[in-house]
Every structure is written in structure tokens, then in C-alpha cells.
Scaffold this active site. Structure first.
Site, short mmCIF file in Angstrom:
data_model
loop_
_atom_site.label_atom_id
_atom_site.label_comp_id
_atom_site.label_asym_id
_atom_site.label_seq_id
_atom_site.Cartn_x
_atom_site.Cartn_y
_atom_site.Cartn_z
N THR A 1 0.82 -1.21 0.00
CA THR A 1 0.00 0.00 0.00
C THR A 1 0.86 1.26 0.00
O THR A 1 0.72 2.13 -0.88
CB THR A 1 -0.91 0.00 1.26
OG1 THR A 1 -1.62 -1.23 1.27
CG2 THR A 1 -1.89 1.14 1.24
N VAL A 2 1.76 1.38 0.98
CA VAL A 2 2.52 2.62 1.09
C VAL A 2 3.60 2.70 0.00
O VAL A 2 3.80 3.75 -0.63
CB VAL A 2 3.15 2.77 2.50
CG1 VAL A 2 4.00 4.02 2.59
CG2 VAL A 2 2.05 2.81 3.56
N LYS B 1 7.19 2.51 12.47
CA LYS B 1 7.28 2.96 13.87
C LYS B 1 7.71 1.84 14.81
O LYS B 1 8.41 2.07 15.79
CB LYS B 1 5.94 3.56 14.33
CG LYS B 1 4.73 2.66 14.14
CD LYS B 1 3.93 3.02 12.93
CE LYS B 1 2.99 1.91 12.53
NZ LYS B 1 2.06 2.25 11.48
N ILE C 1 0.53 13.78 8.53
CA ILE C 1 0.82 15.01 9.30
C ILE C 1 2.33 15.08 9.53
O ILE C 1 2.89 14.18 10.15
CB ILE C 1 0.15 14.99 10.69
CG1 ILE C 1 -1.31 14.56 10.60
CG2 ILE C 1 0.31 16.33 11.39
CD1 ILE C 1 -1.94 14.29 11.96
N GLY D 1 -8.41 -0.56 5.02
CA GLY D 1 -6.94 -0.51 4.94
C GLY D 1 -6.28 0.35 6.02
O GLY D 1 -5.11 0.71 5.90
N ASP E 1 0.49 0.24 18.74
CA ASP E 1 0.89 1.13 17.63
C ASP E 1 0.99 2.57 18.13
O ASP E 1 1.96 3.28 17.83
CB ASP E 1 -0.17 1.02 16.50
CG ASP E 1 0.11 1.97 15.36
OD1 ASP E 1 1.01 1.66 14.55
OD2 ASP E 1 -0.55 3.02 15.28
N LYS F 1 4.46 5.04 18.55
CA LYS F 1 4.53 6.43 18.07
C LYS F 1 4.86 7.37 19.24
O LYS F 1 5.64 8.32 19.09
CB LYS F 1 3.21 6.80 17.40
CG LYS F 1 2.97 5.98 16.11
CD LYS F 1 1.54 6.09 15.60
CE LYS F 1 1.36 5.32 14.30
NZ LYS F 1 -0.04 5.16 13.89
N GLY G 1 -3.34 5.38 5.64
CA GLY G 1 -3.79 5.31 4.25
C GLY G 1 -2.65 5.57 3.29
O GLY G 1 -1.64 6.19 3.64
N1 HSE Z 1 -2.59 1.16 11.70
C1 HSE Z 1 -2.19 2.53 11.78
C2 HSE Z 1 -3.40 3.36 12.16
C3 HSE Z 1 -1.64 2.96 10.45
O1 HSE Z 1 -4.51 2.83 12.17
O2 HSE Z 1 -3.25 4.53 12.45
C4 HSE Z 1 -0.81 4.21 10.52
O3 HSE Z 1 0.27 4.10 11.38
#
Ligand code: HSE
Length: 431
Positions: A13-14, A105, A136, A187, A201, A205, A302
């Protein structure tokens, strides 16, 4: 004009978004940055699936080594994810004296020291702008725009999946599981959605933000992390009755020699800007001693938004390489190690939302209030939700004044012991 070559590892995706951005905006970037950024190679095991990008002939390969060893590749972009082969390739790229851009991350939070050391040793740069906040450029803000500030605190909604789930739970009264499936379909979620919904996650971060703000990268296992998996729909509703919206909030702050890094579902007043951050959007609310409060808002996940930040990083490195700018990697050294420590969870002070399923009998509320009072916790508001049916316990919500988490926990243990509540009490922080 000088040319700088880019190789991408991972055409998912990215990776596909980055390739698309580089190809589409090559000319305008050349005008803005005075350097011609050329996509030389993309490596992935699967190069047959259509990713919606018209890649020039000869660019796609299944051989990552041909990217890592190509002298025409100056910048390697890692969009594989995870900490397995991604770590190996990032280290190999740095050791081959190539600059690296990653959005990973987890890799930085868990192996940051090793990776930044390798960049430093080899005199090359590593950029990771999209690792926090997707589209961002919050990393750039902390490294540049706010570099002259003492950062007092950062509060962030940093996981799009959780924010999407919480928004739909609140607006549509939908159950958690159903909304999670939609987030996966769109996604937003990680391959392993536990990383999203259990808060890790966001914690990855938050650790990166702490490193930038305070030069201190806590060990993930020491960070207090609560996710939203067990958040009940009724708490979302009761919080709304009190004028709050529940957000999965990362908090990074410093007072004295203690840094707080924590992640927890938190009641945010509806009047606060962070409460208006809905769906998969992210935001960071940063308070500096000079800037005062600033807020950064945008799409945190995304393909195109994440790729936007990755391509921005590539542009910055390419400009530096072409025109002799300074490297950045030195600036992420953990200069704070030894001078600050992570505040233990029990020492964290906050106001709290508590929900009890309370026995409907004389004195039950008194037991709760007395136990809280004994531990120095002062109540601000109490509300019984609904009326008792038969001998069933009734939901009672209490909002406290600021208290230490350890005091709340001690009081809750006593309340449980007393037998006046019929289920595990709910404890949520208030912003
Ligand atoms: N899975 C992460 C989220 C993707 O939902 O923010 C971006 O880091």
C-alpha cells in the site's frame, strides 16, 4: 541538475503510494528542491499484482539486494513493515552508506538505537516522518519548527483505526467488532490489528515523540499501554452524557526529571479541539514553553497521506545530498538518557471516570465514597445510570478530581473486597 536515485523495498500500500508520488511529482519537486529525484528500483516478492501505478520498465525486481547494492540508488525507502527482514534491510542499506526513509514505527521504537547508531557510523541519514501521524508532518514540526521550545506536553490521537472505531461506536452505537472489520476493509488497520486496538501502535509512536521531545526513548515494556478492546458502548454513552468523547490518547510530557509516556482511552471534553478529531484522522496537540498550544491535524493512515510524508522526506534528503546540507540523524540521539526517568504508572496523576455496577442497597454508595476518600480521592460528580430492576446492580458513574493512579487502584481494590459491586469496575482517564 543533479540526479538522486531512489529504491523502494516493499511494493504494498505505502510503497505503491510512494512510487506514484515520486513519478507524478518529479518535475514539480525538481523545481522546488533543485534536484532531480529518479525512481530507480522497486523490490517486492510480488511484482505481478496491479498496484495502480504505471512503473517504467526495468524498475520492478524481486531481488532486494539489487536495490541495496545498486550504486545508482542513493536513498532506500523501507515500506515492508515489521521488525524482521525490514530491520535487516535497513541496516544493510545504512551499512552500504545509503540514506534511508522509513514509516516503520515498530522498527524505530524497538530497534531505534541500533538503527540510529548505524546511520551515524556510516555518515548517512535516516528519516522517519511518516512513522507518526501518517500525512501530518509532526516529526518535522518537533525537529524544526518547535526546536527552540521546551516541550511541556504532547497529547496525540495517533491511531486511525482506533479513532475510526471510537467515532462509529459513539455516532452509530455500533459494537466494537463490527467496526473493526470495516477499519480492516478500509486498509487502516495493521496486518495484526491487535497492534492498533491494544494500543501498541500508539505506544510505538509515543516513544518516537518522546525521543524527539526529550531525547529519551523509553523501553516499550515500561510504558503504560491500555487499548480499546474492552471499551464498553455504555461508557462511550455515559461519557457523552457528561460532555466528553472517549479517544485513545497518547500522552508525552515532562515535569522535573520525570517523563510520562502513556497510552489510554481518555475522556476528552467535547469543547476541546482534540474531541473534534473523528474517523481515521489523527492529531497532535503540542504545548511548548514559547509556542504555547499548537495543534496538527490530518490523515494518520492510508496510502496517499502516508506516502506524502515519505516523499517529503525523500525530497529533503535529496536536497541535502545534492546541495551539501547537514545530516539529521545526529539529532535523534537519546541525549536525555540518564538525566530523566519514566514516571511509573502509579505516579501518574489524572482525573478519572469510574463506573461501578453497584448493589442497590443502603450504604453501598457510602462504601465507594469512603474507600475513595480514605485514599485521598475526591469526587467531583456522581450519577446513577438507570434504575435498579429487582435486585440487579445499577451502573453508577463517578468523576474524580485529580488523583494518583495508585490511589485509585488501592481504593478500587478495597471496593471490590467489600462486595458492593457486581463486576470489575471501569477506570478511564479524563483529559
Ligand atoms: N494502523 C495505523 C493506524 C496505520 O490505524 O493509524 C498508521 O500508522
Amino acid at each position: 541538475m543533479k540526479q538522486i536515485g531512489v529504491g523502494i523495498l516493499g511494493f504494498g500500500t505505502v510503497g505503491a503510494g510512494v512510487a506514484d508520488g515520486l513519478l507524478k511529482h518529479r518535475e514539480v519537486m525538481a523545481k522546488r528542491l533543485d534536484v532531480d529525484i529518479v525512481l530507480k528500483k522497486i523490490a517486492d516478492l510480488d511484482i505481478t499484482t496491479d498496484r495502480g501505478v504505471a512503473v517504467p520498465d526495468g524498475v520492478l525486481t524481486t531481488d532486494a539486494k539489487s536495490v541495496l547494492c545498486d550504486p545508482a540508488v542513493d536513498i532506500v525507502v523501507e515500506t515492508i513493515g515489521g521488525t524482521g527482514i525490514a530491520r535487516t534491510f535497513v541496516l544493510e542499506a545504512l551499512n552500504n552508506r545509503k540514506c534511508v526513509v522509513t514509516a516503520n514505527k515498530k522498527l524505530l521504537a524497538e530497534h531505534g538505537d541500533e538503527i540510529f547508531d548505524a546511520a551515524e557510523r556510516n555518515g548517512v541519514d535516516i528519516y522517519f516522518g511518516a512513522s507518526v501521524g501518517g500525512g501530518i508532518p509532526i516529526i518535522r514540526v518537533l525537529r524544526e519548527g518547535l526546536a527552540g521550545n521546551d516541550i511541556e506536553s504532547i497529547h496525540g490521537i495517533l491511531n486511525g483505526t482506533c479513532n475510526y472505531i471510537l467515532t462509529r461506536m459513539e455516532n452509530e452505537g455500533l459494537p466494537f467488532d463490527q467496526v473493526l472489520r470495516d477499519a480492516q476493509r478500509l486498509g487502516y488497520a495493521e496486518a495484526n490489528p491487535s497492534l492498533d486496538i491494544d494500543g501498541f501502535d500508539t505506544a510505538h509512536k509515543a516513544c518516537i515523540l518522546a525521543a524527539l521531545a526529550y531525547g529519551f526513548r523509553p523501553r516499550l515494556e515500561d510504558v503504560h499501554v491500555e487499548g480499546i478492546r474492552s471499551l464498553a458502548g455504555e461508557d462511550v454513552k455515559y461519557a457523552a452524557d457528561f460532555g466528553y468523547r472517549i479517544k485513545l490518547l497518547a500522552k508525552v510530557s515532562k515535569s522535573g526529571d520525570e517523563v510520562e509516556v502513556s497510552v489510554a482511552p481518555t475522556l476528552v471534553p467535547m469543547t476541546h479541539m482534540l474531541a473534534s478529531v473523528n474517523d481515521a484522522f489523527n492529531a497532535a496537540w503540542v504545548k511548548g514553553d514559547m509556542s504555547d498550544c499548537t495543534m496538527y491535524y490530518g490523515r494518520g493512515a492510508g496510502r496517499a497521506p502516508t506516502a506524502s510524508t515519505v516523499v517529503g522526506d525523500i525530497g529533503d534528503i535529496a536536497r541535502n545530498l545534492a546541495h551539501g546540507g547537514a545530516r539529521y540523524s545526529r539529532a535523534v540521539k537519546t541525549y536525555g538518557e540518564g538525566s530523566v526517568r519514566l514516571r511509573p504508572e502509579g505516579e501518574i496523576r489524572s482525573r478519572f471516570y469510574l463506573r461501578f455496577m453497584l448493589a442497590d442497597r443502603p450504604g453501598a454508595m457510602g462504601v465507594v465514597a469512603t474507600a475513595l476518600g480514605r485514599h485521598g480521592v475526591s469526587l467531583m460528580a456522581v450519577s446513577q445510570k438507570g434504575s435498579a430492576e429487582g435486585n440487579q446492580p445499577v451502573p453508577v458513574v463517578a468523576m474524580t478530581h485529580a488523583a494518583k493512579a495508585s490511589a485509585i487502584d488501592a481504593a478500587l481494590a478495597e471496593i471490590k473486597e467489600s462486595g458492593v459491586i457486581g463486576a470489575e469496575p471501569v477506570k478511564l482517564r479524563i483529559f
